[in-house]
Motif scaffolding. Structure first.
Motif, PDB file in Angstrom:
ATOM      1  N   THR A   1     -57.782  -0.289  27.162  1.00 20.72           N
ATOM      2  CA  THR A   1     -57.596  -0.889  25.844  1.00 20.72           C
ATOM      3  C   THR A   1     -57.135  -2.342  25.979  1.00 20.72           C
ATOM      4  O   THR A   1     -57.601  -3.221  25.248  1.00 20.72           O
ATOM      5  CB  THR A   1     -56.573  -0.076  25.027  1.00 20.72           C
ATOM      6  OG1 THR A   1     -56.991   1.289  24.993  1.00 20.72           O
ATOM      7  CG2 THR A   1     -56.478  -0.588  23.614  1.00 20.72           C
TER       8      THR A   1
ATOM      9  N   GLY B   1     -61.123   3.262  25.629  1.00 15.50           N
ATOM     10  CA  GLY B   1     -59.708   3.244  25.988  1.00 15.50           C
ATOM     11  C   GLY B   1     -58.878   4.103  25.053  1.00 15.50           C
ATOM     12  O   GLY B   1     -57.954   4.802  25.482  1.00 15.50           O
ATOM     13  N   ILE B   2     -59.216   4.068  23.778  1.00 13.01           N
ATOM     14  CA  ILE B   2     -58.507   4.900  22.804  1.00 13.01           C
ATOM     15  C   ILE B   2     -58.830   6.370  23.028  1.00 13.01           C
ATOM     16  O   ILE B   2     -57.950   7.231  23.031  1.00 13.01           O
ATOM     17  CB  ILE B   2     -58.850   4.459  21.372  1.00 13.01           C
ATOM     18  CG1 ILE B   2     -58.282   3.066  21.096  1.00 13.01           C
ATOM     19  CG2 ILE B   2     -58.342   5.471  20.350  1.00 13.01           C
ATOM     20  CD1 ILE B   2     -58.792   2.431  19.814  1.00 13.01           C
TER      21      ILE B   2
ATOM     22  N   ALA C   1     -62.797  -0.790  23.900  1.00 11.63           N
ATOM     23  CA  ALA C   1     -61.634  -0.404  23.094  1.00 11.63           C
ATOM     24  C   ALA C   1     -61.739   1.051  22.662  1.00 11.63           C
ATOM     25  O   ALA C   1     -60.758   1.809  22.744  1.00 11.63           O
ATOM     26  CB  ALA C   1     -61.514  -1.316  21.880  1.00 11.63           C
TER      27      ALA C   1
ATOM     28  N   ALA D   1     -60.032  -4.429  26.960  1.00 11.46           N
ATOM     29  CA  ALA D   1     -60.904  -4.629  25.803  1.00 11.46           C
ATOM     30  C   ALA D   1     -60.374  -5.744  24.908  1.00 11.46           C
ATOM     31  O   ALA D   1     -61.145  -6.562  24.401  1.00 11.46           O
ATOM     32  CB  ALA D   1     -61.020  -3.327  25.015  1.00 11.46           C
ATOM     33  N   ILE D   2     -59.071  -5.788  24.740  1.00 11.77           N
ATOM     34  CA  ILE D   2     -58.470  -6.861  23.936  1.00 11.77           C
ATOM     35  C   ILE D   2     -58.739  -8.207  24.595  1.00 11.77           C
ATOM     36  O   ILE D   2     -59.072  -9.190  23.914  1.00 11.77           O
ATOM     37  CB  ILE D   2     -56.965  -6.611  23.739  1.00 11.77           C
ATOM     38  CG1 ILE D   2     -56.764  -5.398  22.824  1.00 11.77           C
ATOM     39  CG2 ILE D   2     -56.276  -7.847  23.170  1.00 11.77           C
ATOM     40  CD1 ILE D   2     -55.335  -4.925  22.738  1.00 11.77           C
TER      41      ILE D   2
ATOM     42  N   GLU E   1     -57.323   7.565  26.232  1.00 16.50           N
ATOM     43  CA  GLU E   1     -55.893   7.289  26.259  1.00 16.50           C
ATOM     44  C   GLU E   1     -55.490   6.511  27.511  1.00 16.50           C
ATOM     45  O   GLU E   1     -54.509   6.821  28.176  1.00 16.50           O
ATOM     46  CB  GLU E   1     -55.087   8.579  26.135  1.00 16.50           C
ATOM     47  CG  GLU E   1     -55.309   9.292  24.809  1.00 16.50           C
ATOM     48  CD  GLU E   1     -54.524  10.577  24.683  1.00 16.50           C
ATOM     49  OE1 GLU E   1     -53.823  10.969  25.640  1.00 16.50           O
ATOM     50  OE2 GLU E   1     -54.624  11.198  23.618  1.00 16.50           O
ATOM     51  N   GLN E   2     -56.275   5.479  27.815  1.00 26.65           N
ATOM     52  CA  GLN E   2     -56.015   4.608  28.957  1.00 26.65           C
ATOM     53  C   GLN E   2     -55.588   3.247  28.437  1.00 26.65           C
ATOM     54  O   GLN E   2     -56.392   2.496  27.888  1.00 26.65           O
ATOM     55  CB  GLN E   2     -57.269   4.469  29.830  1.00 26.65           C
ATOM     56  CG  GLN E   2     -57.739   5.757  30.439  1.00 26.65           C
ATOM     57  CD  GLN E   2     -56.768   6.254  31.492  1.00 26.65           C
ATOM     58  OE1 GLN E   2     -56.203   5.464  32.257  1.00 26.65           O
ATOM     59  NE2 GLN E   2     -56.573   7.549  31.527  1.00 26.65           N
ATOM     60  N   ARG E   3     -54.318   2.934  28.602  1.00 28.86           N
ATOM     61  CA  ARG E   3     -53.795   1.666  28.086  1.00 28.86           C
ATOM     62  C   ARG E   3     -54.418   0.461  28.770  1.00 28.86           C
ATOM     63  O   ARG E   3     -54.657  -0.560  28.141  1.00 28.86           O
ATOM     64  CB  ARG E   3     -52.283   1.623  28.246  1.00 28.86           C
ATOM     65  CG  ARG E   3     -51.566   2.569  27.296  1.00 28.86           C
ATOM     66  CD  ARG E   3     -50.091   2.401  27.455  1.00 28.86           C
ATOM     67  NE  ARG E   3     -49.724   1.014  27.155  1.00 28.86           N
ATOM     68  CZ  ARG E   3     -48.740   0.662  26.367  1.00 28.86           C
ATOM     69  NH1 ARG E   3     -47.997   1.576  25.821  1.00 28.86           N
ATOM     70  NH2 ARG E   3     -48.472  -0.609  26.139  1.00 28.86           N
TER      71      ARG E   3
END
Length: 66
Positions: free
Chosen positions: A28, A19-20, A16, A31-32, A23-25
């Motif tokens: 992220t 990803g933040i 996460a 990760a969720i 800036e890779q959606r």
């Protein structure tokens, strides 16, 4: 099982943050998914605890505090 939960949550948190930061959606979102999988780790084994109770949780009635 606790060690595996900690490992999964550590990997999910690292993903996460990366990803933040990058800036890779998709990272992220992955990760969720990993964090949700870690949260769901408790459910397959909850029936074992309900049947026999927690290990080491048996208390005798004669062990009252003095």
């Amino acid at each position: 099982m606790l060690e595996w939960k900690v490992r999964v949550f550590t990997v999910g948190a690292a993903m996460a943050l990366m990803g933040i930061f990058l800036e890779q959606r998709w990272l992220t979102g992955a990760a969720i998914a990993v964090l949700v999988a870690g949260a769901l780790l408790r459910f397959p084994f909850s029936s074992d605890a309900a049947e026999g109770g927690e290990p080491g949780s048996t208390e005798e009635e004669g062990d009252a505090e003095d």
